[in-house]
Design a protein around this motif. Structure first.
Motif, PDB file in Angstrom:
ATOM      1  N   ARG A 155      -9.578   5.903 -30.247  1.00 26.30           N
ATOM      2  CA  ARG A 155      -9.386   6.101 -28.809  1.00 26.30           C
ATOM      3  C   ARG A 155      -8.957   7.522 -28.488  1.00 26.30           C
ATOM      4  O   ARG A 155      -8.211   8.139 -29.249  1.00 26.30           O
ATOM      5  CB  ARG A 155      -8.307   5.113 -28.306  1.00 26.30           C
ATOM      6  CG  ARG A 155      -8.051   5.177 -26.800  1.00 26.30           C
ATOM      7  CD  ARG A 155      -6.600   4.913 -26.472  1.00 26.30           C
ATOM      8  NE  ARG A 155      -5.723   5.869 -27.102  1.00 26.30           N
ATOM      9  CZ  ARG A 155      -5.483   7.088 -26.618  1.00 26.30           C
ATOM     10  NH1 ARG A 155      -6.022   7.485 -25.484  1.00 26.30           N
ATOM     11  NH2 ARG A 155      -4.684   7.924 -27.262  1.00 26.30           N
ATOM     12  N   THR A 160      -8.626  10.425 -24.806  1.00 18.34           N
ATOM     13  CA  THR A 160      -8.921  10.680 -23.400  1.00 18.34           C
ATOM     14  C   THR A 160     -10.155  11.565 -23.345  1.00 18.34           C
ATOM     15  O   THR A 160     -10.171  12.635 -23.963  1.00 18.34           O
ATOM     16  CB  THR A 160      -7.727  11.395 -22.725  1.00 18.34           C
ATOM     17  OG1 THR A 160      -6.575  10.572 -22.873  1.00 18.34           O
ATOM     18  CG2 THR A 160      -7.994  11.637 -21.251  1.00 18.34           C
ATOM     19  N   ARG A 185     -12.574  13.691 -21.046  1.00 22.93           N
ATOM     20  CA  ARG A 185     -12.704  14.303 -19.719  1.00 22.93           C
ATOM     21  C   ARG A 185     -14.114  14.820 -19.452  1.00 22.93           C
ATOM     22  O   ARG A 185     -14.339  15.529 -18.472  1.00 22.93           O
ATOM     23  CB  ARG A 185     -11.665  15.421 -19.557  1.00 22.93           C
ATOM     24  CG  ARG A 185     -10.238  14.911 -19.711  1.00 22.93           C
ATOM     25  CD  ARG A 185      -9.177  15.978 -19.573  1.00 22.93           C
ATOM     26  NE  ARG A 185      -7.844  15.394 -19.713  1.00 22.93           N
ATOM     27  CZ  ARG A 185      -7.217  15.215 -20.884  1.00 22.93           C
ATOM     28  NH1 ARG A 185      -7.788  15.595 -22.012  1.00 22.93           N
ATOM     29  NH2 ARG A 185      -6.020  14.660 -20.933  1.00 22.93           N
ATOM     30  N   ARG A 226      -8.079  16.125 -12.925  1.00 24.29           N
ATOM     31  CA  ARG A 226      -6.856  16.904 -12.759  1.00 24.29           C
ATOM     32  C   ARG A 226      -7.129  18.361 -13.146  1.00 24.29           C
ATOM     33  O   ARG A 226      -7.732  18.622 -14.184  1.00 24.29           O
ATOM     34  CB  ARG A 226      -5.737  16.344 -13.654  1.00 24.29           C
ATOM     35  CG  ARG A 226      -4.384  16.981 -13.358  1.00 24.29           C
ATOM     36  CD  ARG A 226      -3.387  16.631 -14.420  1.00 24.29           C
ATOM     37  NE  ARG A 226      -2.684  15.383 -14.189  1.00 24.29           N
ATOM     38  CZ  ARG A 226      -1.532  15.283 -13.499  1.00 24.29           C
ATOM     39  NH1 ARG A 226      -0.991  16.344 -12.950  1.00 24.29           N
ATOM     40  NH2 ARG A 226      -0.934  14.123 -13.370  1.00 24.29           N
ATOM     41  N   PRO A 245      -7.349   8.502 -17.214  1.00 23.32           N
ATOM     42  CA  PRO A 245      -6.306   8.218 -16.217  1.00 23.32           C
ATOM     43  C   PRO A 245      -6.171   9.353 -15.193  1.00 23.32           C
ATOM     44  O   PRO A 245      -6.367  10.517 -15.528  1.00 23.32           O
ATOM     45  CB  PRO A 245      -5.019   8.121 -17.051  1.00 23.32           C
ATOM     46  CG  PRO A 245      -5.432   8.188 -18.486  1.00 23.32           C
ATOM     47  CD  PRO A 245      -6.772   8.847 -18.527  1.00 23.32           C
ATOM     48  N   SER A 247      -3.106  10.341 -12.864  1.00 21.03           N
ATOM     49  CA  SER A 247      -1.751   9.968 -12.453  1.00 21.03           C
ATOM     50  C   SER A 247      -1.247  10.772 -11.265  1.00 21.03           C
ATOM     51  O   SER A 247      -0.293  10.361 -10.605  1.00 21.03           O
ATOM     52  CB  SER A 247      -0.778  10.095 -13.629  1.00 21.03           C
ATOM     53  OG  SER A 247      -0.924  11.325 -14.281  1.00 21.03           O
ATOM     54  N   THR A 295      -6.002  14.873 -29.850  1.00 20.70           N
ATOM     55  CA  THR A 295      -4.839  15.715 -29.526  1.00 20.70           C
ATOM     56  C   THR A 295      -3.805  15.558 -30.656  1.00 20.70           C
ATOM     57  O   THR A 295      -3.802  14.542 -31.345  1.00 20.70           O
ATOM     58  CB  THR A 295      -4.218  15.278 -28.186  1.00 20.70           C
ATOM     59  OG1 THR A 295      -4.033  13.870 -28.209  1.00 20.70           O
ATOM     60  CG2 THR A 295      -5.084  15.659 -27.009  1.00 20.70           C
ATOM     61  N   ARG A 312      -0.134  15.045 -32.717  1.00 23.30           N
ATOM     62  CA  ARG A 312       0.992  14.127 -32.557  1.00 23.30           C
ATOM     63  C   ARG A 312       2.203  14.691 -33.300  1.00 23.30           C
ATOM     64  O   ARG A 312       2.058  15.427 -34.283  1.00 23.30           O
ATOM     65  CB  ARG A 312       0.673  12.745 -33.141  1.00 23.30           C
ATOM     66  CG  ARG A 312      -0.324  11.933 -32.319  1.00 23.30           C
ATOM     67  CD  ARG A 312       0.199  11.622 -30.926  1.00 23.30           C
ATOM     68  NE  ARG A 312      -0.688  10.758 -30.153  1.00 23.30           N
ATOM     69  CZ  ARG A 312      -1.703  11.187 -29.391  1.00 23.30           C
ATOM     70  NH1 ARG A 312      -1.992  12.468 -29.309  1.00 23.30           N
ATOM     71  NH2 ARG A 312      -2.425  10.330 -28.709  1.00 23.30           N
TER      72      ARG A 312
HETATM   73  C1  FMN Z   1       0.745   7.677 -17.918  1.00 26.50           C
HETATM   74  C2  FMN Z   1      -0.412   8.597 -18.255  1.00 26.50           C
HETATM   75  C3  FMN Z   1      -0.904   9.466 -17.286  1.00 26.50           C
HETATM   76  C4  FMN Z   1      -1.973  10.319 -17.573  1.00 26.50           C
HETATM   77  N1  FMN Z   1      -2.494  11.124 -16.584  1.00 26.50           N
HETATM   78  C5  FMN Z   1      -3.570  11.899 -16.832  1.00 26.50           C
HETATM   79  C6  FMN Z   1      -4.166  12.680 -15.790  1.00 26.50           C
HETATM   80  O1  FMN Z   1      -3.748  12.645 -14.636  1.00 26.50           O
HETATM   81  N2  FMN Z   1      -5.251  13.440 -16.103  1.00 26.50           N
HETATM   82  C7  FMN Z   1      -5.761  13.486 -17.368  1.00 26.50           C
HETATM   83  O2  FMN Z   1      -6.740  14.202 -17.577  1.00 26.50           O
HETATM   84  N3  FMN Z   1      -5.212  12.762 -18.379  1.00 26.50           N
HETATM   85  C8  FMN Z   1      -4.148  11.961 -18.130  1.00 26.50           C
HETATM   86  N4  FMN Z   1      -3.602  11.188 -19.144  1.00 26.50           N
HETATM   87  C9  FMN Z   1      -4.123  11.273 -20.514  1.00 26.50           C
HETATM   88  C10 FMN Z   1      -3.179  12.085 -21.411  1.00 26.50           C
HETATM   89  O3  FMN Z   1      -3.264  13.459 -21.111  1.00 26.50           O
HETATM   90  C11 FMN Z   1      -3.527  11.807 -22.882  1.00 26.50           C
HETATM   91  O4  FMN Z   1      -3.253  10.459 -23.170  1.00 26.50           O
HETATM   92  C12 FMN Z   1      -2.731  12.681 -23.844  1.00 26.50           C
HETATM   93  O5  FMN Z   1      -3.046  14.025 -23.663  1.00 26.50           O
HETATM   94  C13 FMN Z   1      -3.005  12.284 -25.310  1.00 26.50           C
HETATM   95  O6  FMN Z   1      -4.366  12.426 -25.602  1.00 26.50           O
HETATM   96  P1  FMN Z   1      -5.271  11.210 -26.080  1.00 26.50           P
HETATM   97  O7  FMN Z   1      -5.239  10.159 -24.989  1.00 26.50           O
HETATM   98  O8  FMN Z   1      -6.653  11.812 -26.227  1.00 26.50           O
HETATM   99  O9  FMN Z   1      -4.716  10.680 -27.349  1.00 26.50           O
HETATM  100  C14 FMN Z   1      -2.549  10.317 -18.874  1.00 26.50           C
HETATM  101  C15 FMN Z   1      -2.051   9.421 -19.845  1.00 26.50           C
HETATM  102  C16 FMN Z   1      -1.002   8.570 -19.543  1.00 26.50           C
HETATM  103  C17 FMN Z   1      -0.519   7.584 -20.579  1.00 26.50           C
END
Ligand code: FMN
Length: 323
Positions: free
Chosen positions: A117, A119, A121, A211, A267, A269, A310, A312
């Motif tokens: 998993r 994020t 973009r 974002r 996400p 936020s 990313t 850790r």
């Molecule tokens: C509560 C929460 C809010 C987040 N908000 C954003 C956001 O507004 N924009 C975005 O691009 N990623 C957002 N993320 C993703 C995080 O940036 C991402 O989980 C983090 O950088 C770790 O990377 P990974 O998910 O690839 O492991 C959010 C994640 C969480 C859990």
């Protein structure tokens, strides 16, 4: 170390891979002989963007769910007590393991999914997420305690406006801008924050703007658009610390299920962080509940190479074993 303590260490270790706001990883774990305790780390709270610690608790909830997946995958029955307190000496949640039983097949798959998993973009493919998959994601969120409201066409435009307004409000706030600069961009050798390698080189053309992290990344966002993406709001009935923790558990549950179906989750936020856009999202839910996060769900072209993971924090920094 006993067999159960070793399993608790592995669970806390799996939780390191959970998503968190700006990759702050605002959690730490204490492994005791008979339980695993989750604590919030106040120093990694985004004081300007997240003064109520809503996003911090959603992030910790995601970590809590990841740990539970690891225990289920090894067949450890367990109970969870959610305290939700942010006091430095009180745990947010306590996992107490019980009997050993047959490992759950779904948890075994989800343990694999939490390792892949990420994020994403990049723009999504011009093909909608199938209805039956969406239904499964809605159920997945519900099983962990929150709800997922899938937005109709008009509501996607309302979300786009809320995202834009939240973005403008945060861009005008010096403290929020400084916070972003602290956590985002560059190589992040210390193991926290979002490196440039996870951010798009150019802002993709989308209806709902991603974002603006105020720093260019290196990811080829793709020529696509978000026309075929599905937007949704993760929400619940309560708006206090334990509810946000639950919201994070639901986020993790649905994200792992989505990953299994090759659905990417992004996400948003910003519109929940800013009070007046949070109210706008709440109105979009028509009185059904309070928003925790907006999400983009979409399909990604499997032929394209995904951006790297990313970083850790090392396990030694987030997991302590008590004798
Ligand atoms: C509560 C929460 C809010 C987040 N908000 C954003 C956001 O507004 N924009 C975005 O691009 N990623 C957002 N993320 C993703 C995080 O940036 C991402 O989980 C983090 O950088 C770790 O990377 P990974 O998910 O690839 O492991 C959010 C994640 C969480 C859990």
């Amino acid at each position: 170390m006993s067999e159960v303590e070793q399993a608790l260490v592995r669970a806390a270790d799996a939780a390191r891979l959970a998503p968190s706001i700006h990759n702050t990883q605002p959690w730490r774990w204490v492994v005791r002989a008979d339980r695993l305790e989750l604590f919030a780390v106040a120093e990694r709270q985004l004081r300007a963007q997240d003064p109520d610690a809503r996003m911090l608790l959603i992030s910790c909830g995601a970590a809590l769910h990841h740990a539970r997946v690891a225990l289920d995958a090894e067949g450890w029955a367990h109970t969870v007590e959610r305290v939700g307190s942010l006091a430095p000496d009180a745990p947010l949640a306590v996992i107490t393991p019980g009997e050993r039983r047959t490992a759950e097949a779904e948890a075994t798959r989800h343990l694999q999914m939490l390792q892949v998993r990420r994020t994403d973009r990049r723009t999504v493919r011009d093909e909608a997420v199938p209805e039956d998959v969406l239904d499964q994601l809605v159920k997945a969120a519900e099983q962990a305690g929150a709800r997922l409201h899938v937005l109709g066409r008009d509501q996607v435009l309302e979300l786009a406006v809320a995202v834009e307004r939240a973005q403008a409000a945060e861009a005008a706030d010096d403290r929020a801008r400084a916070e972003l600069a602290t956590w985002v961009g560059g190589e992040r050798p210390e193991g926290t924050g979002i490196p440039s390698s996870a951010l798009p080189a150019e802002m993709p053309l989308t209806t709902v703007a991603e974002r603006d992290f105020q720093t260019a990344g290196t990811v080829e966002a793709g020529a696509g658009h978000d026309r075929s993406a599905t937007y949704a709001v993760l929400y619940g009935t309560g708006d206090a610390e334990p509810d946000w923790l639950r919201g994070g558990e639901s986020l993790s549950r649905l994200w792992l299920a989505a990953t299994e179906h090759a659905v990417t989750v992004l996400p948003f936020s910003g519109p929940v962080e800013v009070p007046f856009t949070r109210d706008a999202l709440r109105r979009m839910l028509g009185g059904a509940g309070v928003p925790y996060l907006a999400l983009r769900l979409g399909l990604q072209d499997p032929a394209r190479t995904a951006p790297p993971h990313t970083p850790r924090l090392p396990a030694t920094q987030v997991i302590r074993v008590e004798d």
